[in-house]
Motif scaffolding. Sequence first.
Motif, mmCIF file in Angstrom:
data_model
loop_
_atom_site.group_PDB
_atom_site.id
_atom_site.type_symbol
_atom_site.label_atom_id
_atom_site.label_comp_id
_atom_site.label_asym_id
_atom_site.label_seq_id
_atom_site.Cartn_x
_atom_site.Cartn_y
_atom_site.Cartn_z
ATOM 1 N N SER A 117 0.817 -1.217 0.000
ATOM 2 C CA SER A 117 0.000 0.000 0.000
ATOM 3 C C SER A 117 0.849 1.264 0.000
ATOM 4 N N ILE A 118 1.823 1.284 -0.894
ATOM 5 C CA ILE A 118 2.681 2.464 -1.026
ATOM 6 C C ILE A 118 2.260 3.232 -2.272
ATOM 7 N N THR A 119 1.846 4.485 -2.072
ATOM 8 C CA THR A 119 1.421 5.331 -3.197
ATOM 9 C C THR A 119 2.050 6.708 -3.052
ATOM 10 N N GLY A 120 1.642 7.606 -3.921
ATOM 11 C CA GLY A 120 2.167 8.967 -3.937
ATOM 12 C C GLY A 120 1.956 9.744 -2.650
ATOM 13 N N GLU A 121 1.072 9.250 -1.798
ATOM 14 C CA GLU A 121 0.875 9.925 -0.507
ATOM 15 C C GLU A 121 2.154 9.959 0.317
ATOM 16 N N LEU A 122 3.019 8.980 0.077
ATOM 17 C CA LEU A 122 4.257 8.906 0.857
ATOM 18 C C LEU A 122 5.391 9.713 0.236
ATOM 19 N N ASN A 123 5.172 10.238 -0.946
ATOM 20 C CA ASN A 123 6.227 10.999 -1.606
ATOM 21 C C ASN A 123 6.658 12.184 -0.747
ATOM 22 N N CYS A 124 7.968 12.363 -0.654
ATOM 23 C CA CYS A 124 8.578 13.478 0.089
ATOM 24 C C CYS A 124 8.463 13.345 1.608
ATOM 25 N N LYS A 125 7.978 12.225 2.104
ATOM 26 C CA LYS A 125 7.919 12.011 3.554
ATOM 27 C C LYS A 125 9.249 11.425 4.041
ATOM 28 N N LEU A 126 9.517 11.633 5.321
ATOM 29 C CA LEU A 126 10.712 11.061 5.927
ATOM 30 C C LEU A 126 10.399 9.648 6.393
ATOM 31 N N LEU A 127 11.301 8.726 6.088
ATOM 32 C CA LEU A 127 11.146 7.353 6.583
ATOM 33 C C LEU A 127 10.998 7.373 8.090
ATOM 34 N N GLY A 128 10.105 6.563 8.635
ATOM 35 C CA GLY A 128 9.987 6.506 10.091
ATOM 36 C C GLY A 128 8.674 5.915 10.537
ATOM 37 N N LYS A 129 8.536 5.767 11.845
ATOM 38 C CA LYS A 129 7.330 5.155 12.396
ATOM 39 C C LYS A 129 6.113 6.042 12.190
ATOM 40 N N LYS A 130 6.357 7.333 12.149
ATOM 41 C CA LYS A 130 5.275 8.297 11.988
ATOM 42 C C LYS A 130 4.438 8.000 10.742
ATOM 43 N N ILE A 131 5.083 7.608 9.660
ATOM 44 C CA ILE A 131 4.347 7.343 8.419
ATOM 45 C C ILE A 131 4.157 5.847 8.182
ATOM 46 N N GLY A 132 4.635 5.033 9.123
ATOM 47 C CA GLY A 132 4.441 3.584 8.991
ATOM 48 C C GLY A 132 5.311 2.936 7.940
ATOM 49 N N LEU A 133 6.412 3.546 7.629
ATOM 50 C CA LEU A 133 7.344 2.933 6.672
ATOM 51 C C LEU A 133 8.769 3.256 7.092
ATOM 52 N N TRP A 134 9.543 2.225 7.369
ATOM 53 C CA TRP A 134 10.944 2.435 7.729
ATOM 54 C C TRP A 134 11.744 1.198 7.365
ATOM 55 N N ILE A 135 13.068 1.293 7.589
ATOM 56 C CA ILE A 135 13.959 0.191 7.240
ATOM 57 C C ILE A 135 14.815 -0.128 8.452
ATOM 58 N N GLU A 136 14.971 -1.415 8.727
ATOM 59 C CA GLU A 136 15.794 -1.860 9.850
ATOM 60 C C GLU A 136 16.981 -2.653 9.347
ATOM 61 N N SER A 137 18.056 -2.623 10.130
ATOM 62 C CA SER A 137 19.196 -3.468 9.799
ATOM 63 C C SER A 137 18.745 -4.916 9.906
ATOM 64 N N GLY A 138 19.373 -5.770 9.111
ATOM 65 C CA GLY A 138 19.010 -7.181 9.142
ATOM 66 C C GLY A 138 20.233 -8.014 9.344
ATOM 67 N N MET A 139 20.218 -9.182 8.765
ATOM 68 C CA MET A 139 21.425 -9.996 8.818
ATOM 69 C C MET A 139 22.459 -9.349 7.928
ATOM 70 N N SER A 140 23.692 -9.424 8.345
ATOM 71 C CA SER A 140 24.762 -8.899 7.512
ATOM 72 C C SER A 140 25.048 -9.895 6.395
ATOM 73 N N ILE A 141 25.056 -9.395 5.175
ATOM 74 C CA ILE A 141 25.261 -10.261 4.015
ATOM 75 C C ILE A 141 26.667 -10.038 3.474
ATOM 76 N N SER A 142 27.392 -11.123 3.291
ATOM 77 C CA SER A 142 28.723 -11.001 2.711
ATOM 78 C C SER A 142 28.624 -10.561 1.257
ATOM 79 N N SER A 143 29.589 -9.739 0.823
ATOM 80 C CA SER A 143 29.555 -9.230 -0.554
ATOM 81 C C SER A 143 29.537 -10.352 -1.583
ATOM 82 N N LYS A 144 30.077 -11.498 -1.218
ATOM 83 C CA LYS A 144 30.091 -12.575 -2.204
ATOM 84 C C LYS A 144 28.719 -13.223 -2.367
#
Length: 173
Positions: A117-144
Amino acid sequence: MSVMLGKSFFNRSAVKVAHDLIGCVLVRRVRGRTRRFLITEVEAYEGPKDLASHASRGKTKRNEIMFGPAGYIYVYFVYGMHWMLNIVTGKKDYPAAVLIRDIEGYSGPARLTKALSITGELNCKLLGKKIGLWIESGMSISSKNILRTPRIGVAYAGPVWSKKLYRFLLKEK
DNA sequence: ACGATGATGAAC
DNA sequence: TTCATCATCGTA
């Protein structure tokens, strides 16, 4: 231990951010429900000279958020029906972003935005909990375990920029 | 291989 | 104001 990624993560070159986003977790919260998705494919759009980038012909109303500070969302509409999700990277006035192309269980940037449910409403917003969209660190992936290829659908960008290895994807097991 | 479907930006 | 194009997808 997941940590929400902030400005320091995104305030780097789009190519580096793109590489490091593989294996991170895209989090979407809508109507009280939080879902988490492994990021498996991204593309970098790097700077004013990148002929594949919307920013290559200067600042316009559509792309101006790409010239803004890191961590903001650039969502745009293409082909009359699809939304594309990008995260702005790098310092203010340097136009760059990373396109989130795929998450685990889906396939393709337009299907991803539809599913979340990502549309133009999110354009120009800052990532974060306030808008319900953010990114978290995950498992570290080796470059290979990360594959690099040219970007998809950018033949118009000419011989140099269409061939840059700016697409990153998680290798299948 | 191609049509859907509409915003965008460049040309006129 | 018109027109070609488009960081795609589903159907064939």
